[in-house]
Design a protein around this motif. Structure first.
Motif, PDB file in Angstrom:
ATOM      1  N   UNK A  62       0.645  -0.883  -0.642  1.00 15.96           N
ATOM      2  CA  UNK A  62      -0.235   0.078  -0.189  1.00 15.96           C
ATOM      3  C   UNK A  62       0.483   1.167   0.330  1.00 15.96           C
ATOM      4  N   UNK A  63       1.967   1.142  -0.781  1.00 11.93           N
ATOM      5  CA  UNK A  63       2.768   2.461  -1.113  1.00 11.93           C
ATOM      6  C   UNK A  63       3.203   2.801  -1.752  1.00 11.93           C
ATOM      7  N   UNK A  64       2.918   4.216  -2.296  1.00 13.63           N
ATOM      8  CA  UNK A  64       3.560   4.948  -3.826  1.00 13.63           C
ATOM      9  C   UNK A  64       5.240   5.484  -2.883  1.00 13.63           C
ATOM     10  N   UNK A  65       6.507   5.430  -3.888  1.00 19.11           N
ATOM     11  CA  UNK A  65       7.466   6.017  -3.466  1.00 19.11           C
ATOM     12  C   UNK A  65       7.664   7.108  -4.806  1.00 19.11           C
ATOM     13  N   UNK A  66       7.787   8.188  -4.282  1.00 13.64           N
ATOM     14  CA  UNK A  66       8.828   9.129  -5.461  1.00 13.64           C
ATOM     15  C   UNK A  66       9.425   9.938  -4.749  1.00 13.64           C
ATOM     16  N   UNK A  67      10.734  10.817  -5.256  1.00 15.34           N
ATOM     17  CA  UNK A  67      11.293  11.313  -5.372  1.00 15.34           C
ATOM     18  C   UNK A  67      10.908  12.960  -5.172  1.00 15.34           C
ATOM     19  N   UNK A  68      11.692  13.522  -3.910  1.00 17.54           N
ATOM     20  CA  UNK A  68      11.471  14.587  -4.298  1.00 17.54           C
ATOM     21  C   UNK A  68      11.510  15.657  -5.225  1.00 17.54           C
ATOM     22  N   UNK A  69      12.408  15.363  -5.968  1.00 19.25           N
ATOM     23  CA  UNK A  69      12.876  16.528  -6.886  1.00 19.25           C
ATOM     24  C   UNK A  69      11.321  15.740  -8.506  1.00 19.25           C
ATOM     25  N   UNK A  70      10.771  14.686  -8.222  1.00 18.04           N
ATOM     26  CA  UNK A  70       9.515  14.316  -9.353  1.00 18.04           C
ATOM     27  C   UNK A  70       7.875  15.016  -8.502  1.00 18.04           C
ATOM     28  N   UNK A  71       8.796  15.009  -7.289  1.00 16.62           N
ATOM     29  CA  UNK A  71       7.461  15.922  -7.389  1.00 16.62           C
ATOM     30  C   UNK A  71       7.431  17.532  -7.670  1.00 16.62           C
ATOM     31  N   UNK A  72       8.238  17.898  -7.281  1.00 15.99           N
ATOM     32  CA  UNK A  72       8.700  19.206  -8.103  1.00 15.99           C
ATOM     33  C   UNK A  72       8.109  19.128  -9.922  1.00 15.99           C
ATOM     34  N   UNK A  73       9.236  17.935 -10.282  1.00 13.36           N
ATOM     35  CA  UNK A  73       8.528  17.789 -11.920  1.00 13.36           C
ATOM     36  C   UNK A  73       6.376  18.257 -12.107  1.00 13.36           C
ATOM     37  N   UNK A  74       5.821  17.157 -10.903  1.00 13.96           N
ATOM     38  CA  UNK A  74       5.238  16.946 -11.325  1.00 13.96           C
ATOM     39  C   UNK A  74       3.844  18.144 -11.345  1.00 13.96           C
ATOM     40  N   UNK A  75       4.603  19.118 -10.360  1.00 12.14           N
ATOM     41  CA  UNK A  75       4.252  20.492 -10.042  1.00 12.14           C
ATOM     42  C   UNK A  75       4.430  21.504 -11.320  1.00 12.14           C
ATOM     43  N   UNK A  76       5.582  21.293 -11.775  1.00 10.17           N
ATOM     44  CA  UNK A  76       5.056  22.156 -13.581  1.00 10.17           C
ATOM     45  C   UNK A  76       4.210  21.785 -14.057  1.00 10.17           C
ATOM     46  N   UNK A  77       4.461  20.191 -14.572  1.00 11.62           N
ATOM     47  CA  UNK A  77       4.161  19.310 -14.821  1.00 11.62           C
ATOM     48  C   UNK A  77       2.103  19.702 -15.179  1.00 11.62           C
ATOM     49  N   UNK A  78       1.330  19.387 -13.787  1.00  8.87           N
ATOM     50  CA  UNK A  78      -0.321  19.675 -13.782  1.00  8.87           C
ATOM     51  C   UNK A  78       0.023  20.781 -13.326  1.00  8.87           C
ATOM     52  N   UNK A  79       0.615  21.992 -12.861  1.00 13.98           N
ATOM     53  CA  UNK A  79       0.247  23.721 -12.746  1.00 13.98           C
ATOM     54  C   UNK A  79       0.501  23.920 -13.411  1.00 13.98           C
ATOM     55  N   UNK A  80       1.759  24.564 -14.672  1.00 14.45           N
ATOM     56  CA  UNK A  80       2.309  24.603 -15.183  1.00 14.45           C
ATOM     57  C   UNK A  80       1.825  24.526 -16.878  1.00 14.45           C
ATOM     58  N   UNK A  81       1.773  23.046 -17.201  1.00 14.88           N
ATOM     59  CA  UNK A  81       1.848  22.128 -17.984  1.00 14.88           C
ATOM     60  C   UNK A  81       2.952  22.002 -18.395  1.00 14.88           C
ATOM     61  N   UNK A  82       3.834  22.040 -17.571  1.00 19.19           N
ATOM     62  CA  UNK A  82       5.557  22.523 -18.539  1.00 19.19           C
ATOM     63  C   UNK A  82       6.523  20.582 -18.615  1.00 19.19           C
ATOM     64  N   UNK A  83       6.587  20.148 -19.584  1.00 20.14           N
ATOM     65  CA  UNK A  83       7.138  18.858 -19.340  1.00 20.14           C
ATOM     66  C   UNK A  83       8.743  19.218 -18.609  1.00 20.14           C
ATOM     67  N   UNK A  84       9.245  17.798 -18.307  1.00 14.63           N
ATOM     68  CA  UNK A  84      10.962  17.672 -17.689  1.00 14.63           C
ATOM     69  C   UNK A  84      11.792  18.038 -19.651  1.00 14.63           C
ATOM     70  N   UNK A  85      12.207  18.785 -18.924  1.00 15.05           N
ATOM     71  CA  UNK A  85      13.384  19.451 -19.790  1.00 15.05           C
ATOM     72  C   UNK A  85      14.472  19.487 -19.449  1.00 15.05           C
ATOM     73  N   UNK A  86      14.791  19.667 -18.087  1.00 22.12           N
ATOM     74  CA  UNK A  86      15.844  20.351 -17.380  1.00 22.12           C
ATOM     75  C   UNK A  86      15.860  19.293 -16.551  1.00 22.12           C
ATOM     76  N   UNK A  87      17.623  19.506 -16.054  1.00 22.67           N
ATOM     77  CA  UNK A  87      17.930  17.707 -14.785  1.00 22.67           C
ATOM     78  C   UNK A  87      18.344  18.704 -14.088  1.00 22.67           C
ATOM     79  N   UNK A  88      18.296  18.561 -12.382  1.00 15.68           N
ATOM     80  CA  UNK A  88      18.816  19.415 -11.204  1.00 15.68           C
ATOM     81  C   UNK A  88      20.193  18.917 -11.020  1.00 15.68           C
ATOM     82  N   UNK A  89      20.972  19.233 -11.793  1.00 12.41           N
ATOM     83  CA  UNK A  89      22.712  18.754 -10.746  1.00 12.41           C
ATOM     84  C   UNK A  89      23.673  18.903 -10.377  1.00 12.41           C
ATOM     85  N   UNK A  90      24.262  18.348  -9.499  1.00  7.98           N
ATOM     86  CA  UNK A  90      25.570  18.880  -8.575  1.00  7.98           C
ATOM     87  C   UNK A  90      26.321  18.555  -9.297  1.00  7.98           C
ATOM     88  N   UNK A  91      27.367  20.173  -9.419  1.00  8.84           N
ATOM     89  CA  UNK A  91      29.151  19.326  -9.490  1.00  8.84           C
ATOM     90  C   UNK A  91      30.024  19.512  -8.360  1.00  8.84           C
TER      91      UNK A  91
END
Lengths: 440, 296
Positions: A261-290
């Motif tokens: 009974x669990x669904x696990x998602x990363x916090x970065x995915x949650x942000x991507x879903x916000x952009x998709x659902x609220x702004x209709x913006x697909x994933x076109x960027x990635x957050x990267x630590x150098x």
């Protein structure tokens, strides 16, 4: 403090870039977008050479069940569609686009203001996830909409948000918690609607107290979202370990989290879903630590997908004593053998190891000290699996549970004989998996 | 005492009667249990032969005396030609210089899962020696100068264990040929010519010159890669002279009379490694010169 019960290790945290806010990386002159940026089948190209594309326009369509849409991260002209070497050196089909300006496709809200009210229904949110090519940004890049297609006989009790960021060095999730907490919360609300879960738990490791404090403050406005402090222990962010820590449930061997009974998602995915659902913006960027011990110019970048890795490295400056560059964290990441390759969805870190760090020690015989057994978060016996794999005794590998290995690398990390335990287990897992599939 | 009596009668009553021919057949097999015949070991093959009472489809590829076995069984043995393992990769350290350094488990199976190769050729030999480990006859070893495996033709029995284990399918079991003379394309790269040459100067570029030259239609070019069908090849070596990259090797041919000193690529298999890498390495710089040497 909550955590998982078996095994685990404590590598040096090395969150060197934690104080550096996320910066936008300049749009490159040319991008190469792979048609496979996710787990599963490649997407089918829907553009042709010479076509004009806009930012966010669909260029690869998902046709198989486990597959994700791919969108153009830039505006410009399609130069060619051909196989290009990825960061491992293997060729995969890709769309190469020459950049002209930065013109966005219609229907995408490019404003930065927070949009709180969710107007979409459950099914519409799942469809939007699919349309916007959302994949799990924790590393595995599993198409997210598939996770939310819950079988009718199952019920989701918990939505778990993985913000543990247990891999050393990586700091993009940490920065997201500090800078984008509001957006993340709205994303989680959307995920709650999509999953039908009554409550969402955000698991954060205790080594990020300011992130926990900030998230808790923001989450106070949302009655179904709780922030849970987790013990700092690797691999706290692994799916099964996180479920154990947050809900005390055990996912049966070979089963998915939905079984308990669990669904696990990363916090970065949650942000991507916000952009998709609220702004209709697909994933076109990635957050990267150098990051890296001798890197002077530590960065957290928000970079367009398809940007050449070399460009990013040149922007920060590669220290002379660099011996190895890793995509992902030092525990589970893969060494990059082709620096002309490009960024993809879920590429969360470029880690520059010094020459000294990157050399493996001399390999000695197994001492049977049991350190790997103690460290294994899945309760396996890594030294045995290593031996069976080396002897090609795959039936025994299966009996000793090689398929349950999550490849976290805790076994190799502590081995006093420097044995490549995980490397051999991966070989064995591969072969055993093939053997099991052939049996069916 | 009672137990002994019981055991005596039990052993008589449950005696396993085995065809004595199984032992006789097994005697003529090498006993290495390499599995090249498709059975678990030599004795398993012997049992299968006796049970089937035919030699059709049963053959020891590893030097078992099939004639003697035929004698035991009272059957005719089909004449078979000896096979040998052939390494089809030119990616020596000189032809295909390393761009990255591999430092992980010494296993080709693993290496292939994490990168394309030190030279970045995604088809070529990885040099970690899975084939060496697979060989039960000590017939294949990594040459540390070229970084490629070398087959000891004296010892190789053509069982195919190495070919089976190679994750890149670089090794092929081919006809040994008369006096060990054979011609083959020493490359398995299916990339387009330019891409293949970028990583390896002696790669097959799929130009098709060899196929046009071959008088016996033994050569086919598919997916930018030439392949010589060893059942059709008559070892005329016209293709060897034609190949612009030197990807085609002819081995065990005597040096031609006019140019006795010419270091024919034939040296690849038999001569010491120091000599072998030299002629191949010259290919990229002077393909024309190489061609000349061979035509002399």
């Amino acid at each position: 403090m909550k955590t998982f019960k078996i095994g685990g290790i404590h590598p040096e945290e090395n969150k060197l870039a934690k104080a550096n806010p996320v910066e936008l990386f300049p749009i490159p002159k040319q991008v190469t977008v792979f048609l496979t940026q996710h787990l599963g089948a490649p997407s089918t190209p829907v553009v042709q050479k010479g076509d004009k594309v806009k930012v966010g326009q669909l260029i690869g369509k998902a046709e198989a069940f486990i597959c994700a849409n791919v969108h153009s991260p830039v505006s410009g002209t399609v130069a060619k569609i051909e196989p290009v070497a990825d960061f491992l050196g293997y060729k995969k089909d890709a769309v190469v686009i020459d950049v002209e300006g930065d013109e966005w496709a219609e229907g995408i809200d490019t404003s930065t203001e927070l949009k709180k009210d969710i107007t979409l229904t459950k099914q519409e949110i799942i469809d939007r996830m699919k349309a916007c090519g959302i994949v799990g940004l924790g590393g595995a890049c599993f198409p997210t909409h598939v996770k939310y297609m819950v079988p009718p006989d199952k019920k989701v009790d918990y939505l778990l948000i993985n913000a543990a960021e247990c891999e050393p060095y990586i700091t993009v999730d940490y920065r997201m918690m500090l800078e984008r907490a509001d957006e993340v919360m709205v994303g989680i609300e959307a995920m709650l609607i999509a999953s039908g879960a009554p409550v969402a738990l955000i698991g954060v490791e205790a080594n990020k107290p300011d992130a926990i404090a900030h998230l808790t403050k923001v989450a106070a406005n949302y009655k179904n979202i709780q922030v849970v402090e987790l013990k700092t222990k690797y691999p706290q962010g692994a799916e099964k370990q996180l479920i154990k820590a947050l809900t005390n449930r055990n996912v049966p061997n070979g089963k998915l989290p939905i079984e308990v009974g669990c669904i696990v998602n990363n916090i970065a995915t949650a942000f991507a879903i916000y952009e998709a659902v609220q702004k209709n913006k697909p994933i076109i960027e990635t957050f990267t630590t150098v990051s890296g011990k001798s890197v002077k110019n530590l960065k957290n970048y928000r970079v367009r997908i398809g940007t050449c890795i070399n460009d990013i490295l040149n922007a920060v400056g590669v220290p002379e004593d660099t011996g190895k560059i890793i995509s992902g964290g030092p525990m589970m990441g893969k060494a990059i053998s082709n620096l002309n390759a490009v960024t993809v969805k879920g590429m969360s870190s470029l880690l520059l190891m010094t020459e000294k760090e990157s050399k493996r020690g001399e390999v000695y015989e197994c001492l049977r000290c049991g350190k790997c057994v103690h460290a294994c978060p899945m309760g396996l016996e890594p030294y045995m699996l290593h031996a069976f794999s080396e002897l090609q005794r795959y039936e025994d590998c299966e009996k000793y549970g090689i398929m349950n290995c999550i490849e976290c690398g805790s076994c190799s990390f502590g081995c006093p004989s420097n044995r490549p335990i995980l490397d051999m287990i991966r070989v064995g897992k591969n072969k055993t998996g093939a053997m099991i599939r052939a049996r069916k | 005492m009672i137990a002994a009596v019981i055991l005596y009668f039990v052993s008589k009553a449950f005696k396993v009667i085995e065809d004595p021919r199984i032992d006789e057949v097994a005697e003529h097999l090498p006993g290495a249990n390499c599995g090249g015949c498709g059975f678990a070991g030599c004795r398993a093959l012997a049992e299968a032969i006796v049970k089937a009472n035919t030699l059709d489809g049963y053959k020891c590829p590893a030097g078992g005396d099939m004639k003697a076995i035929a004698g035991v069984m009272g059957l005719e043995a089909a004449e078979t030609e000896p096979m040998v393992a052939v390494v089809r990769c030119n990616g020596s350290c000189e032809n295909a210089p390393a761009k990255v350094k591999y430092d992980s488990a010494l296993s080709c199976q693993f290496a292939t899962s994490i990168y394309a190769g030190e030279s970045a050729c995604p088809f070529g030999c990885l040099g970690c020696g899975d084939c060496v480990k697979a060989c039960k006859f000590d017939a294949i070893h990594i040459d540390h100068i070229t970084g490629l495996p070398v087959v000891d033709e004296e010892k190789c029995v053509g069982c195919g264990a190495c070919a089976k284990t190679c994750p890149r399918k670089v090794i092929e079991i081919r006809l040994k040929g008369k006096l060990g003379r054979r011609v083959f394309v020493s490359c398995v790269n299916k990339e387009k010519g330019a891409a293949a040459r970028k990583n390896c100067s002696a790669a097959c570029i799929g130009c098709g010159k060899c196929a046009k030259t071959c008088p016996f239609e033994a050569i086919t070019v598919e997916n930018n890669l030439a392949y010589i069908d060893f059942t059709k090849c008559k070892s005329c070596r016209k293709c060897v002279a034609e190949c612009p990259t030197g990807a085609i090797h002819a081995v065990n041919f005597p040096p031609k009379k006019e140019a006795p000193a010419a270091p024919a690529p034939a040296a690849e298999k038999t001569a010491p490694a120091a000599e072998t890498s030299a002629p191949v390495a010259e290919n990229p710089a002077t393909p024309a010169a190489e061609k000349e040497t061979l035509q002399n």
